[in-house]
Design an enzyme around this catalytic site. Structure first.
Site, mmCIF file in Angstrom:
data_model
loop_
_atom_site.group_PDB
_atom_site.id
_atom_site.type_symbol
_atom_site.label_atom_id
_atom_site.label_comp_id
_atom_site.label_asym_id
_atom_site.label_seq_id
_atom_site.Cartn_x
_atom_site.Cartn_y
_atom_site.Cartn_z
ATOM 1 N NE ARG A 149 -14.924 -0.958 4.909
ATOM 2 C CZ ARG A 149 -14.082 -0.097 5.465
ATOM 3 N NH1 ARG A 149 -13.376 -0.443 6.515
ATOM 4 N NH2 ARG A 149 -13.964 1.127 4.983
ATOM 5 C CB CYS B 173 -18.791 4.366 10.910
ATOM 6 S SG CYS B 173 -17.159 4.893 10.413
ATOM 7 C CE LYS C 47 -3.768 0.394 2.796
ATOM 8 N NZ LYS C 47 -4.407 0.623 4.093
HETATM 9 C C1 UDX Z 1 -20.722 7.865 9.211
HETATM 10 C C2 UDX Z 1 -20.882 9.219 9.921
HETATM 11 O O1 UDX Z 1 -21.828 10.026 9.219
HETATM 12 C C3 UDX Z 1 -19.541 9.930 10.035
HETATM 13 O O2 UDX Z 1 -19.688 11.128 10.779
HETATM 14 C C4 UDX Z 1 -18.554 9.000 10.726
HETATM 15 O O3 UDX Z 1 -17.276 9.598 10.794
HETATM 16 C C5 UDX Z 1 -18.456 7.677 10.001
HETATM 17 O O4 UDX Z 1 -19.753 7.085 9.888
HETATM 18 P P1 UDX Z 1 -20.474 7.049 6.687
HETATM 19 O O5 UDX Z 1 -20.414 5.658 7.249
HETATM 20 O O6 UDX Z 1 -19.507 7.444 5.634
HETATM 21 O O7 UDX Z 1 -20.331 8.125 7.868
HETATM 22 O O8 UDX Z 1 -21.941 7.202 6.051
HETATM 23 P P2 UDX Z 1 -23.233 8.085 6.295
HETATM 24 O O9 UDX Z 1 -23.362 9.066 5.216
HETATM 25 O O10 UDX Z 1 -23.319 8.583 7.670
HETATM 26 O O11 UDX Z 1 -24.354 6.953 6.066
HETATM 27 C C6 UDX Z 1 -24.369 5.776 6.882
HETATM 28 C C7 UDX Z 1 -25.461 4.833 6.451
HETATM 29 O O12 UDX Z 1 -26.734 5.378 6.780
HETATM 30 C C8 UDX Z 1 -25.526 4.568 4.937
HETATM 31 O O13 UDX Z 1 -25.804 3.200 4.731
HETATM 32 C C9 UDX Z 1 -26.660 5.436 4.448
HETATM 33 O O14 UDX Z 1 -27.263 4.964 3.283
HETATM 34 C C10 UDX Z 1 -27.590 5.385 5.647
HETATM 35 N N1 UDX Z 1 -28.492 6.547 5.762
HETATM 36 C C11 UDX Z 1 -27.989 7.790 5.977
HETATM 37 C C12 UDX Z 1 -29.869 6.352 5.692
HETATM 38 O O15 UDX Z 1 -30.356 5.229 5.520
HETATM 39 N N2 UDX Z 1 -30.688 7.438 5.847
HETATM 40 C C13 UDX Z 1 -30.218 8.699 6.067
HETATM 41 O O16 UDX Z 1 -31.036 9.623 6.206
HETATM 42 C C14 UDX Z 1 -28.825 8.882 6.123
#
Ligand code: UDX
Length: 467
Positions: free
Chosen positions: A346, A279, A35
């Site tokens: 993931r 996350c 990497k």
């Molecule tokens: C998240 C947090 O937002 C971020 O602050 C943290 O640092 C890491 O985890 P991320 O995992 O990149 O970020 O995705 P995010 O945009 O938060 O969406 C998470 C999941 O929730 C996705 O599967 C998304 O589709 C879902 N989601 C999000 C919904 O189903 N409805 C929503 O209204 C928002």
């Protein structure tokens, strides 16, 4: 400042590149030599907007990559730990990588350093890092441990880093707090925003961002609690959507009605097939384990997780309602990533559904703008093939499933899609379309928290046969 970031994964890589953009000299460390070689050659292993451009801008100037942790630490005054904290089978965080880094730091430290946790870790991790370093012979005046959680979303991580809502700095000594403040001074002073960055300023950016200083433990908790709260909003709205379906109300109208209350807010109230990603699922389980260890049974978290899991079962039930039997059905799937704008699969709810479809004996033809290569590595089945476009996926299909909220899927050529499909049945797990529009275009359309819609002629046929 001279900064080392240990771990060149998602968080570490974005942080390294963005610290360089703020004007710091950064060494990004990883023990994966392959990497490091790729990154040193300017290749970005993840799909993230602006990362390739910023890497190209700073590589070999303010930013270098290395596997030599000792040399990097000695050359830096601040060391960020951004290694993985995967979940154990019991759901708590596996901190063995963090511990290994703490030991490596102990062997490298020659003068005062601030060691900063950037990975999402349970509360008390900073204390453990401190203990490990002391046990390995580092004198207490040679280091402090601080916490600086990140709130980056995949797909918009660079923008989130440079234009954050807030910066949380958790430090227990004045010296470490001051050094953390200095790192973020280009953002908190507003100076960075007067420069010509190639990352455009988002319309909703708070400039300069708020800096919140806390104890290290509070900072650790802020990260877990933020993610749990966001996941709770999603599960809450999904539960309300389920009630909407049962009583014939419309979730979009309900969302508008509640989201416009400034105490609630409209964001993260989009219903669908549930949250996924690297996350939320992991952090909720880890937060639950943290609370349990501390003697508190955080049942609300359990319920958030349960509602999330039910969304997938409900979607499969909806699919059966729409298609009756599933064995041998040809299904087009749009979206494999856990959300739009990323190639990350993931804990992707889309992928979970694809696996269930395969198990049920469906023939799946999938398309995703970025996540097909990763899916191909992860899931091999004679019942799964990949298509070059949404239209190629839809050809001859008995039904089409929208599982990821890619922007590209919001403006499909509906008449073309209609002609290509054997049966014009669409199940939208992300509510990307207006049910009436879909019906007018000849589709029978199911979504989440809204009544299903049928083309006018189908309704007429149904009414006639009923008569
Ligand atoms: C998240 C947090 O937002 C971020 O602050 C943290 O640092 C890491 O985890 P991320 O995992 O990149 O970020 O995705 P995010 O945009 O938060 O969406 C998470 C999941 O929730 C996705 O599967 C998304 O589709 C879902 N989601 C999000 C919904 O189903 N409805 C929503 O209204 C928002």
């Amino acid at each position: 400042m001279r900064v080392t970031v240990i771990g060149s994964g998602y968080v570490g890589l974005v942080a390294s590149v963005c610290f360089s953009e703020l004007g710091h000299d950064v060494i990004s460390i990883d023990n994966d030599a392959h990497k490091i070689a790729l990154l040193s050659a300017g290749e970005v292993p993840i799909y993230e907007k602006y990362l390739p451009e910023l890497l190209e801008k700073h590589l070999g100037k303010r930013l270098k990559f290395s596997t030599d942790i000792v040399e990097a630490v000695r050359a830096s005054s601040v060391v960020f730990i951004a290694v993985g904290t995967p979940a154990t089978p019991e759901g708590d965080s596996d901190l063995s990588y963090v511990e290994a880094v703490a030991r490596a730091l102990a062997s490298a430290i020659n003068d005062y350093k601030v060691v900063v946790e950037k990975s999402t870790v349970p509360v008390f991790t900073s204390e453990w890092i401190r203990k490990i370093m002391l046990l390995n012979g580092v004198s207490h005046e040679l280091f402090d441990v601080a916490s600086n959680p990140e709130f980056l979303r995949e797909g918009t991580a660079v923008r989130d880093f440079l234009f954050p809502d807030r910066i949380v700095l958790g430090a227990d000594t004045k010296r470490s707090g001051a050094m953390l403040q200095e790192i973020y001074a280009p953002l908190s002073s507003g100076k960075f925003y007067q420069s010509n960055s190639l990352v455009p300023t988002p319309a909703e950016a708070k400039i300069p961002p708020l800096v919140i200083t806390t104890s290290t433990k509070s900072a650790e908790l802020i990260k877990h609690a933020s993610n749990a709260f966001l996941a709770m909003k999603i599960s809450f709205i999904n539960a309300v959507a389920n009630v909407c379906e049962a009583v014939g109300a419309d979730i979009n109208e309900v969302c508008e009605g509640i989201g416009t209350d400034s105490r609630i807010g409209r964001r993260f109230l989009n219903p669908g097939i549930g949250y996924g990603g690297s996350c939320f699922p992991k952090d909720l389980r880890s937060f639950q384990a943290v609370a349990k260890d501390a003697g508190y049974e955080f049942r609300l978290l359990q319920e958030i997780i349960a509602v999330n899991e039910q969304q997938l079962t409900r979607f499969m039930r909806k699919l059966r309602t729409a298609l009756w039997t599933l064995r041998g059905k040809r299904l087009a799937v749009l979206g494999l990533a856990f959300k739009g704008g990323t190639d990350d699969i993931r804990e992707s709810p889309a992928l979970c559904l694809v696996q269930s479809l395969i198990k049920e004996g469906c023939q799946v033809r999938a398309y995703d703008p970025a996540a097909m290569a990763r899916t191909q590595e992860y899931l091999v089945s004679p019942n799964l093939e990949f298509a070059a476009s949404p239209y190629a996926a839809a050809e001859g299909a008995d039904g089409l499933l929208i599982l990821t909220d890619w922007e590209e899927f919001t403006h499909l050529d509906l008449p073309r899609l209609r002609k290509l499909m054997a049966y014009p049945i669409v199940l939208d797990g992300r509510n990307l379309y207006d049910p009436q529009l879909m019906a007018q275009n000849g589709f029978t359309y199911y979504s989440v928290g809204r009544a299903f819609a049928m083309p006018p002629q189908t309704t007429a046929v149904q009414t006639q046969s009923l008569a």
